[in-house]
Design a protein around this motif. Structure first.
Motif, PDB file in Angstrom:
ATOM      1  N   GLN A 168       0.866  -1.172   0.000  1.00 57.90           N
ATOM      2  CA  GLN A 168       0.000   0.000   0.000  1.00 57.90           C
ATOM      3  C   GLN A 168       0.904   1.223   0.000  1.00 57.90           C
ATOM      4  N   ALA A 169       0.431   2.313  -0.560  1.00 59.97           N
ATOM      5  CA  ALA A 169       1.320   3.461  -0.780  1.00 59.97           C
ATOM      6  C   ALA A 169       0.628   4.770  -0.416  1.00 59.97           C
ATOM      7  N   TYR A 170       1.448   5.735   0.024  1.00 54.28           N
ATOM      8  CA  TYR A 170       0.946   7.032   0.479  1.00 54.28           C
ATOM      9  C   TYR A 170       1.968   8.118   0.152  1.00 54.28           C
ATOM     10  N   ARG A 171       1.476   9.308  -0.143  1.00 54.70           N
ATOM     11  CA  ARG A 171       2.385  10.455  -0.225  1.00 54.70           C
ATOM     12  C   ARG A 171       3.061  10.633   1.125  1.00 54.70           C
ATOM     13  N   PHE A 172       4.341  10.974   1.103  1.00 60.86           N
ATOM     14  CA  PHE A 172       5.085  11.034   2.355  1.00 60.86           C
ATOM     15  C   PHE A 172       4.518  12.065   3.324  1.00 60.86           C
ATOM     16  N   ASP A 173       4.127  13.240   2.832  1.00 63.94           N
ATOM     17  CA  ASP A 173       3.648  14.261   3.775  1.00 63.94           C
ATOM     18  C   ASP A 173       2.408  13.797   4.525  1.00 63.94           C
ATOM     19  N   LYS A 174       1.485  13.123   3.828  1.00 62.76           N
ATOM     20  CA  LYS A 174       0.270  12.632   4.475  1.00 62.76           C
ATOM     21  C   LYS A 174       0.586  11.464   5.415  1.00 62.76           C
ATOM     22  N   LEU A 175       1.494  10.592   4.997  1.00 62.96           N
ATOM     23  CA  LEU A 175       1.870   9.443   5.820  1.00 62.96           C
ATOM     24  C   LEU A 175       2.549   9.888   7.105  1.00 62.96           C
ATOM     25  N   ASP A 176       3.474  10.831   6.990  1.00 60.43           N
ATOM     26  CA  ASP A 176       4.198  11.336   8.153  1.00 60.43           C
ATOM     27  C   ASP A 176       3.237  12.038   9.109  1.00 60.43           C
ATOM     28  N   TRP A 177       2.340  12.857   8.549  1.00 63.98           N
ATOM     29  CA  TRP A 177       1.303  13.497   9.368  1.00 63.98           C
ATOM     30  C   TRP A 177       0.473  12.450  10.097  1.00 63.98           C
ATOM     31  N   GLY A 178       0.080  11.394   9.379  1.00 64.57           N
ATOM     32  CA  GLY A 178      -0.783  10.368   9.950  1.00 64.57           C
ATOM     33  C   GLY A 178      -0.167   9.691  11.160  1.00 64.57           C
ATOM     34  N   TYR A 179       1.108   9.345  11.079  1.00 66.60           N
ATOM     35  CA  TYR A 179       1.727   8.650  12.211  1.00 66.60           C
ATOM     36  C   TYR A 179       1.980   9.577  13.396  1.00 66.60           C
ATOM     37  N   HIS A 180       2.287  10.830  13.144  1.00 68.74           N
ATOM     38  CA  HIS A 180       2.394  11.776  14.256  1.00 68.74           C
ATOM     39  C   HIS A 180       1.031  11.952  14.922  1.00 68.74           C
ATOM     40  N   GLU A 181       0.009  12.141  14.119  1.00 69.82           N
ATOM     41  CA  GLU A 181      -1.341  12.351  14.642  1.00 69.82           C
ATOM     42  C   GLU A 181      -1.844  11.132  15.415  1.00 69.82           C
ATOM     43  N   ALA A 182      -1.640   9.953  14.840  1.00 65.62           N
ATOM     44  CA  ALA A 182      -2.166   8.727  15.449  1.00 65.62           C
ATOM     45  C   ALA A 182      -1.512   8.431  16.792  1.00 65.62           C
ATOM     46  N   PHE A 183      -0.191   8.584  16.869  1.00 63.57           N
ATOM     47  CA  PHE A 183       0.483   8.262  18.128  1.00 63.57           C
ATOM     48  C   PHE A 183       0.295   9.352  19.177  1.00 63.57           C
ATOM     49  N   GLU A 184       0.116  10.591  18.744  1.00 62.75           N
ATOM     50  CA  GLU A 184      -0.155  11.652  19.715  1.00 62.75           C
ATOM     51  C   GLU A 184      -1.549  11.508  20.306  1.00 62.75           C
ATOM     52  N   LYS A 185      -2.514  11.100  19.475  1.00 58.82           N
ATOM     53  CA  LYS A 185      -3.910  11.011  19.922  1.00 58.82           C
ATOM     54  C   LYS A 185      -4.344   9.580  20.219  1.00 58.82           C
ATOM     55  N   GLU A 186      -3.431   8.622  20.038  1.00 58.40           N
ATOM     56  CA  GLU A 186      -3.707   7.196  20.269  1.00 58.40           C
ATOM     57  C   GLU A 186      -4.913   6.734  19.457  1.00 58.40           C
ATOM     58  N   ILE A 187      -4.845   6.990  18.168  1.00 61.16           N
ATOM     59  CA  ILE A 187      -5.899   6.605  17.229  1.00 61.16           C
ATOM     60  C   ILE A 187      -5.326   5.599  16.232  1.00 61.16           C
ATOM     61  N   GLY A 188      -5.969   4.431  16.107  1.00 59.24           N
ATOM     62  CA  GLY A 188      -5.608   3.498  15.050  1.00 59.24           C
ATOM     63  C   GLY A 188      -4.240   2.858  15.185  1.00 59.24           C
ATOM     64  N   ILE A 189      -3.793   2.641  16.413  1.00 60.13           N
ATOM     65  CA  ILE A 189      -2.439   2.088  16.579  1.00 60.13           C
ATOM     66  C   ILE A 189      -2.426   0.794  17.394  1.00 60.13           C
TER      67      ILE A 189
END
Length: 240
Positions: A168-189
Motif C-alpha cells: 500500500q502506498a501514500y504520499r510522504f507528507d500525508k503518511l508522516d502526518w498520519g503517524y504523528h497524529e495517530a500516536f499523539e492522539k492514540e488513534i488506530g495504533i
C-alpha cells in the motif's frame, strides 16, 4: 521518488521456528531476500528501507550485499508492535523523503508481490495520494447471531467487500502526518491496526489498487509450503 518500506520487525512466533520467519531459508535464499528482489527489480522503485528486528541488522546487510539488493539504503529497528515498526520507518525518512514522494509499505513476509500489482499501487498513489492493494471477496460472509452463536440470520453481500493487504502506498507528507497524529492522539495504533485502518480512522479516503491471490503472507508452516509450491510450479502453456 518512490521509496519502499519493508516491514521485517517481527519475531514470527506462529511459525514455530528458532529464527525470525523473514530469515528462514527457502531453496538457499532467505524469505526477506525474495521480497526485496521484487522491489529491486521494479524500475519505479528508487530506494528501499527495511524495518528490521534487532540483532539481525548486520545479517540483513550481508544478505543484501550477497544478493545484490543495491537499492537498500536504510535499516532501522522495529518496535513492539507492527504500527510502531511502521512509524519508526516513516519517521526515519524525515529529512530524506520529499513531501510528494510516494512511500510503499510492504510486509517482508509477502515475498510474491507481482510487478503489475506494485506498478498499479504506485500509479494510483501518485494520482490520488494513496493506494491499497485489494481483491474482491469471493466467499459468503454471515453475521453470528448474538442470541445463539451457532446460528445466523444476516449476511453481508460480498459485492460490498474488498480484502486488502500490502503493498500500500501514500504520499510522504500525508503518511508522516498520519503517524504523528495517530500516536499523539492514540488513534488506530492498537491491536491489528495497520496503516490503512489507521488512515481511515483519521478520516482519510483510501483508493483501491490491483491485487493478486499469489501475494500470500507467510505466517504458518503451511504458508511456507505454499510459497515453496509457487516457486517450483510450472505454468501450463495452454492457459490463456
Amino acid at each position: 521518488m518512490n521509496i519502499a518500506i519493508i516491514i521485517a520487525g517481527g519475531a514470527g512466533h506462529r511459525m514455530g521456528q528458532d529464527i525470525p520467519k523473514q530469515f528462514i531459508n527457502v531453496y538457499d535464499k532467505p524469505v526477506i531476500i525474495y521480497t526485496l528482489e521484487g522491489f529491486q527489480r521494479h524500475p519505479q522503485i528508487d530506494a528501499i528501507e527495511v524495518v528490521c528486528i534487532d540483532g539481525w541488522h548486520e545479517v540483513l546487510w550481508a544478505y543484501a550485499h550477497q544478493f545484490n539488493i543495491a537499492k537498500l539504503k536504510w535499516v532501522v529497528s522495529g518496535g513492539n508492535t507492527g504500527q510502531e515498526s511502521i512509524r519508526n520507518g516513516v519517521f526515519n525518512l524525515e529529512g530524506k523523503a520529499s513531501a510528494d514522494d510516494v512511500i510503499i509499505i510492504h510486509d517482508g513476509i509477502r515475498p510474491l508481490v507481482d510487478e503489475s500489482v506494485l506498478t498499479d499501487v504506485i500509479i494510483k498513489a501518485h494520482k490520488y495520494g494513496n493506494a491499497v492493494t485489494s481483491l474482491p471477496y469471493n466467499e459468503q460472509i454471515f453475521v453470528v447471531n448474538t442470541e445463539d452463536e451457532t446460528t445466523t440470520k444476516q449476511y453481508i453481500p460480498r459485492e460490498t467487500l474488498r480484502r486488502v493487504s500490502t503493498p500500500q502506498a501514500y504520499r510522504f507528507d500525508k503518511l508522516d502526518w498520519g503517524y504523528h497524529e495517530a500516536f499523539e492522539k492514540e488513534i488506530g495504533i492498537y491491536g491489528s491496526a495497520y496503516t490503512n485502518t489507521m488512515m481511515v480512522e483519521l478520516g482519510e479516503t483510501l483508493h483501491f489498487a490491483a491485487g493478486s491471490d499469489k501475494n500470500i503472507k507467510l505466517t504458518t508452516k503451511d504458508d511456507l509450503e505454499m510459497f515453496k509450491g509457487y516457486l517450483k510450479k510450472d505454468k501450463d502453456n495452454w492457459l490463456k
